[in-house]
Write an enzyme that holds these catalytic residues in place. Structure first.
Site, PDB file in Angstrom:
ATOM      1  N   SER A  32      39.477  32.712  47.081  1.00  0.00           N
ATOM      2  CA  SER A  32      38.504  32.275  46.077  1.00  0.00           C
ATOM      3  C   SER A  32      38.749  30.863  45.572  1.00  0.00           C
ATOM      4  CB  SER A  32      38.471  33.267  44.918  1.00  0.00           C
ATOM      5  OG  SER A  32      39.762  33.437  44.385  1.00  0.00           O
TER       6      SER A  32
ATOM      7  N   LYS B 178      28.511  38.242  42.965  1.00  0.00           N
ATOM      8  CA  LYS B 178      28.528  36.923  43.611  1.00  0.00           C
ATOM      9  C   LYS B 178      27.275  36.773  44.477  1.00  0.00           C
ATOM     10  CE  LYS B 178      33.115  36.157  42.317  1.00  0.00           C
ATOM     11  NZ  LYS B 178      34.400  36.835  42.292  1.00  0.00           N
TER      12      LYS B 178
ATOM     13  N   HIS C 140      33.953  36.945  48.448  1.00  0.00           N
ATOM     14  CA  HIS C 140      33.337  35.681  48.885  1.00  0.00           C
ATOM     15  C   HIS C 140      32.968  35.682  50.359  1.00  0.00           C
ATOM     16  CE1 HIS C 140      34.305  33.881  45.016  1.00  0.00           C
ATOM     17  NE2 HIS C 140      35.469  34.480  45.103  1.00  0.00           N
TER      18      HIS C 140
HETATM   19  C1  PLP Z   1      35.304  37.418  41.468  1.00  0.00           C
HETATM   20  C2  PLP Z   1      36.319  38.138  42.210  1.00  0.00           C
HETATM   21  C3  PLP Z   1      36.666  39.438  41.846  1.00  0.00           C
HETATM   22  C4  PLP Z   1      36.175  40.095  40.599  1.00  0.00           C
HETATM   23  O1  PLP Z   1      34.839  40.390  40.669  1.00  0.00           O
HETATM   24  P1  PLP Z   1      33.939  40.601  39.355  1.00  0.00           P
HETATM   25  O2  PLP Z   1      32.815  41.381  39.858  1.00  0.00           O
HETATM   26  O3  PLP Z   1      33.572  39.236  38.859  1.00  0.00           O
HETATM   27  O4  PLP Z   1      34.771  41.333  38.352  1.00  0.00           O
HETATM   28  C5  PLP Z   1      37.563  40.105  42.661  1.00  0.00           C
HETATM   29  N1  PLP Z   1      38.096  39.531  43.745  1.00  0.00           N
HETATM   30  C6  PLP Z   1      37.796  38.264  44.110  1.00  0.00           C
HETATM   31  C7  PLP Z   1      38.425  37.678  45.331  1.00  0.00           C
HETATM   32  C8  PLP Z   1      36.907  37.527  43.343  1.00  0.00           C
HETATM   33  O5  PLP Z   1      36.636  36.266  43.683  1.00  0.00           O
END
Ligand code: PLP
Length: 409
Positions: free
Chosen positions: A191, A250, A219
């Site tokens: 990320s 996302k 991602h």
């Molecule tokens: C954003 C993210 C999460 C958490 O997800 P949310 O739905 O925002 O709580 C978990 N793992 C990774 C790699 C992320 O980038």
């Protein structure tokens, strides 16, 4: 703080953080918690009253505000209201939750899926439900905080290995008792760096050492693979990950997290994961929006091609100007600034020129590797990307960030 004037450690901690925030805010260099005042269209936003091009969004396929997804959310509110008033196990389950789980399972090509109320909570509570005292978790050094927190909460031995280094992982696997329960966890796309985990070798090691494999696809869904199915499609591998984790916040313009996998695994998680049992179910609008978003991805494959083409253009353009973008191959593009101050100044200079991007500093990334973390989406057009590259170049000149364009020799 009147009641706590003593120099106790809690008071010190609170004061130190407030002073750090004040220090940057007073110089116009504090960039967090800024309201996005308006989504003008898929790319333009209003921030502090000024129109900017968005380069900090996780809406990788440009699905935020998609008419079909908005409509699904509104219909769900009309039918079920705005909340669930219950946990999934006790009166919180609606048909739309089942439909969402079936849609995710179809999209990921698994027998079943289960959803939770956030991605963070998914990692936290699923890891803690799978392993415990006496077991081992093997975690890439750059894994997301929610994986680290889940492993720590589980009580299992937490072994980290050098980022994306499969020899280091193998040394760790060899170092523990052969018959111990083992879970390997990694982000599919990291990320902060945007690079891709070496899945083929990781699968090989998981099999060789009889470890379970869990991959966080926050991602990679919508971004990797010809049809956006994620990391297995990217590597042409078929159902090699035991525990396929993803978020609904996302690429999917909603909130929530999921695990896709075998029916038996999902059934276990429904009865063993504390956040599923003790925290309210996803609101109807968010569940409906998420389900519709997966269907839109399947119906509009051009979006996946476009985000991939945009990422290539953006990365190549930045590298040609001499920016260090680490090893990214995806829509997350780190632009190294090294020091916190340079990252904050680059952000300010970019905002002044109408590009909205945000800085990442330690402890989210190693000290001295502070950066802008820019993202591209399927909503960007080539002229937006070109404009951003020009702005970052001007900003680098203004704040004195050295660039090293590749020599043309
Ligand atoms: C954003 C993210 C999460 C958490 O997800 P949310 O739905 O925002 O709580 C978990 N793992 C990774 C790699 C992320 O980038």
């Amino acid at each position: 703080m009147d009641l706590h004037t003593a120099q106790d450690r809690i008071a010190q901690r609170i004061r130190a953080m407030n002073e750090r925030v004040q220090y940057y805010a007073s110089r116009g260099l504090y960039h967090y918690n800024i309201p996005i005042e308006e989504l003008i269209d898929g790319v333009r936003v209003r921030v502090r009253g000024r129109e900017m091009l968005m380069f900090a969004s996780y809406s990788y396929l440009g699905l935020i505000g998609h008419p079909r997804i908005n409509r699904a959310a509104k219909e769900a509110i009309d039918r079920y209201g705005t909340g669930t008033h219950g946990v999934r196990s006790l009166a919180g389950t609606l048909p739309i939750h089942r439909e969402l789980e079936e849609t995710i399972a179809e999209f990921k090509g698994t027998e079943a899926a289960i959803v939770f109320s956030s991605g963070y909570v998914t990692n936290l509570s699923v890891i803690a439900a799978l392993v415990g005292r006496g077991d081992y978790v093997f975690s890439d050094k750059l894994n997301h905080a929610s994986i680290v927190d889940g492993a720590l909460m589980s009580g299992a031995k937490f072994l980290r290995f050098r980022h994306n280094d499969m020899d280091a992982l193998e040394r760790r696997l060899k170092s523990v008792p052969q018959d111990a329960a083992k879970l390997i966890v990694a982000d599919a796309v990291f990320s902060m760096d945007g690079d891709i985990i070496d899945l083929p070798r990781m699968v090989e090691l998981a099999r060789k050492y009889n470890a379970w494999l869990m991959i966080d696809e926050a991602h990679s869904v919508g971004v990797l693979g010809k049809t956006g199915r994620g990391i297995e499609e990217h590597f042409g591998m078929d159902d090699v990950i035991d525990i396929k984790m993803g978020t609904l916040s996302k690429t999917i313009p909603s909130v929530g997290g999921y695990i896709a996998g075998k029916k038996e695994l999902v059934e276990y998680l429904r009865h063993a994961t504390r956040s599923y049992i003790f925290s309210a179910a996803l609101p109807p609008a968010q569940a409906a929006a998420a389900a519709e978003a997966f269907r839109v991805i399947m119906d509009e494959p051009w979006r996946v091609e476009k985000v991939q083409a945009n990422a290539r253009m953006f990365i190549q353009g930045l590298q040609a100007r001499g920016f260090n973008t680490l090893h990214t191959e995806t829509a997350i593009v780190p632009i190294l600034c090294y020091s916190d101050d340079k990252a904050f100044e680059m952000t300010r200079a970019s905002h002044e020129r109408g590009i909205f991007v945000l800085p990442v500093i330690s402890p989210a990334v190693p000290v001295d590797l502070a950066r802008l973390r820019a993202t591209v989406t399927a909503a960007h057009e080539p002229e937006h990307i070109q404009r951003a590259i020009d702005v970052f170049t001007e900003a680098a000149h203004e704040v004195g960030l050295p660039l090293e364009p590749p020599s043309r020799a």
